[in-house]
Design a protein around this motif. Sequence first.
Motif, mmCIF file in Angstrom:
data_model
loop_
_atom_site.group_PDB
_atom_site.id
_atom_site.type_symbol
_atom_site.label_atom_id
_atom_site.label_comp_id
_atom_site.label_asym_id
_atom_site.label_seq_id
_atom_site.Cartn_x
_atom_site.Cartn_y
_atom_site.Cartn_z
ATOM 1 N N ARG A 100 0.817 -1.217 0.000
ATOM 2 C CA ARG A 100 0.000 0.000 0.000
ATOM 3 C C ARG A 100 0.851 1.268 0.000
ATOM 4 N NH1 ARG A 100 -4.163 0.255 4.628
ATOM 5 N NH2 ARG A 100 -4.772 -1.655 3.601
ATOM 6 N N ALA A 101 1.989 1.256 0.676
ATOM 7 C CA ALA A 101 2.849 2.446 0.739
ATOM 8 C C ALA A 101 3.381 2.843 -0.635
ATOM 9 C CB ALA A 101 4.011 2.208 1.707
ATOM 10 N N ASN A 102 3.471 1.890 -1.551
ATOM 11 C CA ASN A 102 4.006 2.156 -2.891
ATOM 12 C C ASN A 102 2.942 2.115 -3.976
ATOM 13 O OD1 ASN A 102 6.922 2.434 -2.321
ATOM 14 N ND2 ASN A 102 6.625 0.388 -1.467
ATOM 15 N N LEU A 103 1.681 2.176 -3.587
ATOM 16 C CA LEU A 103 0.586 2.151 -4.544
ATOM 17 C C LEU A 103 0.659 3.386 -5.438
ATOM 18 C CD1 LEU A 103 -1.915 0.343 -5.160
ATOM 19 C CD2 LEU A 103 -3.239 1.919 -3.745
ATOM 20 N N PRO A 104 0.624 3.203 -6.751
ATOM 21 C CA PRO A 104 0.711 4.349 -7.663
ATOM 22 C C PRO A 104 -0.463 5.318 -7.458
ATOM 23 C CG PRO A 104 0.916 2.279 -8.868
ATOM 24 C CD PRO A 104 0.526 1.932 -7.473
ATOM 25 N N LYS A 105 -0.205 6.580 -7.717
ATOM 26 C CA LYS A 105 -1.231 7.632 -7.582
ATOM 27 C C LYS A 105 -2.025 7.815 -8.878
ATOM 28 C CE LYS A 105 0.218 8.821 -3.430
ATOM 29 N NZ LYS A 105 0.233 7.612 -2.644
ATOM 30 N N ALA A 106 -1.801 6.977 -9.867
ATOM 31 C CA ALA A 106 -2.454 7.099 -11.176
ATOM 32 C C ALA A 106 -3.964 6.886 -11.052
ATOM 33 C CB ALA A 106 -1.862 6.070 -12.140
ATOM 34 N N ALA A 107 -4.691 7.462 -11.987
ATOM 35 C CA ALA A 107 -6.150 7.347 -12.020
ATOM 36 C C ALA A 107 -6.541 6.007 -12.640
ATOM 37 C CB ALA A 107 -6.750 8.510 -12.794
ATOM 38 N N ILE A 108 -6.567 4.986 -11.806
ATOM 39 C CA ILE A 108 -6.907 3.632 -12.247
ATOM 40 C C ILE A 108 -8.083 3.163 -11.391
ATOM 41 C CG2 ILE A 108 -6.078 1.257 -12.457
ATOM 42 C CD1 ILE A 108 -3.203 2.475 -12.627
ATOM 43 N N PRO A 109 -9.205 2.799 -12.016
ATOM 44 C CA PRO A 109 -10.380 2.404 -11.232
ATOM 45 C C PRO A 109 -10.184 1.061 -10.523
ATOM 46 C CG PRO A 109 -10.771 2.010 -13.561
ATOM 47 C CD PRO A 109 -9.435 2.711 -13.451
ATOM 48 N N ASN A 110 -10.839 0.924 -9.379
ATOM 49 C CA ASN A 110 -10.828 -0.351 -8.635
ATOM 50 C C ASN A 110 -9.407 -0.889 -8.455
ATOM 51 O OD1 ASN A 110 -13.701 -0.331 -8.512
ATOM 52 N ND2 ASN A 110 -13.713 -1.042 -10.634
ATOM 53 N N LEU A 111 -8.533 -0.002 -8.006
ATOM 54 C CA LEU A 111 -7.111 -0.330 -7.819
ATOM 55 C C LEU A 111 -6.866 -0.811 -6.402
ATOM 56 C CD1 LEU A 111 -4.153 -0.295 -8.799
ATOM 57 C CD2 LEU A 111 -4.083 2.133 -8.155
ATOM 58 N N ILE A 112 -6.115 -1.876 -6.276
ATOM 59 C CA ILE A 112 -5.752 -2.417 -4.970
ATOM 60 C C ILE A 112 -4.271 -2.794 -4.983
ATOM 61 C CG2 ILE A 112 -6.481 -4.761 -5.592
ATOM 62 C CD1 ILE A 112 -7.392 -5.102 -2.646
ATOM 63 N N ALA A 113 -3.623 -2.632 -3.846
ATOM 64 C CA ALA A 113 -2.224 -3.049 -3.704
ATOM 65 C C ALA A 113 -2.170 -4.574 -3.567
ATOM 66 C CB ALA A 113 -1.592 -2.389 -2.484
ATOM 67 N N TYR A 114 -1.194 -5.170 -4.181
ATOM 68 C CA TYR A 114 -1.042 -6.624 -4.184
ATOM 69 C C TYR A 114 -1.033 -7.205 -2.773
ATOM 70 C CZ TYR A 114 1.068 -11.216 -5.068
ATOM 71 O OH TYR A 114 1.327 -12.555 -5.116
ATOM 72 N N GLU A 115 -0.266 -6.594 -1.886
ATOM 73 C CA GLU A 115 -0.165 -7.145 -0.529
ATOM 74 C C GLU A 115 -1.512 -7.091 0.193
ATOM 75 O OE1 GLU A 115 2.359 -8.935 0.473
ATOM 76 O OE2 GLU A 115 3.545 -8.440 -1.307
ATOM 77 N N ASP A 116 -2.312 -6.065 -0.059
ATOM 78 C CA ASP A 116 -3.661 -6.009 0.511
ATOM 79 C C ASP A 116 -4.549 -7.070 -0.143
ATOM 80 O OD1 ASP A 116 -2.932 -3.895 2.144
ATOM 81 O OD2 ASP A 116 -3.771 -2.365 0.812
ATOM 82 N N PHE A 117 -4.392 -7.252 -1.450
ATOM 83 C CA PHE A 117 -5.180 -8.233 -2.192
ATOM 84 C C PHE A 117 -4.955 -9.634 -1.642
ATOM 85 C CE2 PHE A 117 -5.758 -11.137 -5.824
ATOM 86 C CZ PHE A 117 -7.060 -10.828 -6.174
ATOM 87 N N ILE A 118 -3.684 -10.020 -1.491
ATOM 88 C CA ILE A 118 -3.440 -11.391 -1.032
ATOM 89 C C ILE A 118 -3.752 -11.555 0.461
ATOM 90 C CG2 ILE A 118 -1.789 -11.857 -2.869
ATOM 91 C CD1 ILE A 118 0.425 -11.854 -0.721
ATOM 92 N N ALA A 119 -3.771 -10.475 1.222
ATOM 93 C CA ALA A 119 -4.142 -10.565 2.635
ATOM 94 C C ALA A 119 -5.582 -11.060 2.784
ATOM 95 C CB ALA A 119 -3.966 -9.216 3.321
ATOM 96 N N GLU A 120 -6.404 -10.832 1.747
ATOM 97 C CA GLU A 120 -7.797 -11.295 1.749
ATOM 98 C C GLU A 120 -7.892 -12.798 1.492
ATOM 99 O OE1 GLU A 120 -10.058 -9.162 -1.177
ATOM 100 O OE2 GLU A 120 -9.187 -7.245 -0.606
ATOM 101 N N GLY A 121 -6.826 -13.395 0.985
ATOM 102 C CA GLY A 121 -6.860 -14.795 0.568
ATOM 103 C C GLY A 121 -6.522 -15.770 1.670
ATOM 104 N N ASP A 122 -6.875 -17.002 1.429
ATOM 105 C CA ASP A 122 -6.647 -18.108 2.365
ATOM 106 C C ASP A 122 -5.358 -18.825 1.985
ATOM 107 O OD1 ASP A 122 -6.697 -20.424 3.906
ATOM 108 O OD2 ASP A 122 -8.638 -21.114 3.161
ATOM 109 N N PRO A 123 -4.364 -18.877 2.898
ATOM 110 C CA PRO A 123 -3.110 -19.562 2.567
ATOM 111 C C PRO A 123 -3.274 -21.075 2.432
ATOM 112 C CG PRO A 123 -3.103 -18.905 4.863
ATOM 113 C CD PRO A 123 -4.344 -18.319 4.255
#
Length: 178
Positions: A100-123
């Motif tokens: 999240r700290a390195n998430l681009p500031k570009a205008a991209i809809p429904n953007l999520i940081a990878y580390e946040d995305f995988i935190a939602e997943g089941d290992p």
Amino acid sequence: MAPRAHRVASALEKHGIKPGDRVGTLALNSYRHIEIWYGITGMGAVYHTLNPRLFPEQLAYIGNHAEDQALFFDPHLADTVAKIAPLLKTVKFYVAMCDRANLPKAAIPNLIAYEDFIAEGDPDFVWKELDENSAAGLCYTSGTTGNPKAFSTAIARRCCMPLLQRFPMRKASPRATR
């Protein structure tokens, strides 16, 4: 790497990706790209690598032709993704391969940081039982006349996934997950 790849698969499923759906990647080789590749194929979706050297118009054509449902990308390609995002008709969400700290500031809809995305997943997500002849990957030609042409491959399903079932990946060392 195994728990993170399983998290990718689980998070994709939680975000509505189903077996057979195409998931694009616009990235250079990295540990995150490998995790994504295994996660996509392990849950039954089809990985679709996009060539970062192509023009935005070509990337948009390919993404639309493939009907990509999601797009993972390297943060340094955020400007390119911002240009093509309005043109991509089927992409539901975008994942920047960073924290999240390195998430681009570009205008991209429904953007999520990878580390946040995988935190939602089941290992402990269980790989899907899949037909070995089902598509695992989708690639497009480039440098040809006319629009790029697609071809799919099931080799990953026939070769790599059975090995992963028999010999699971080791848990990542703490150093590898930073």
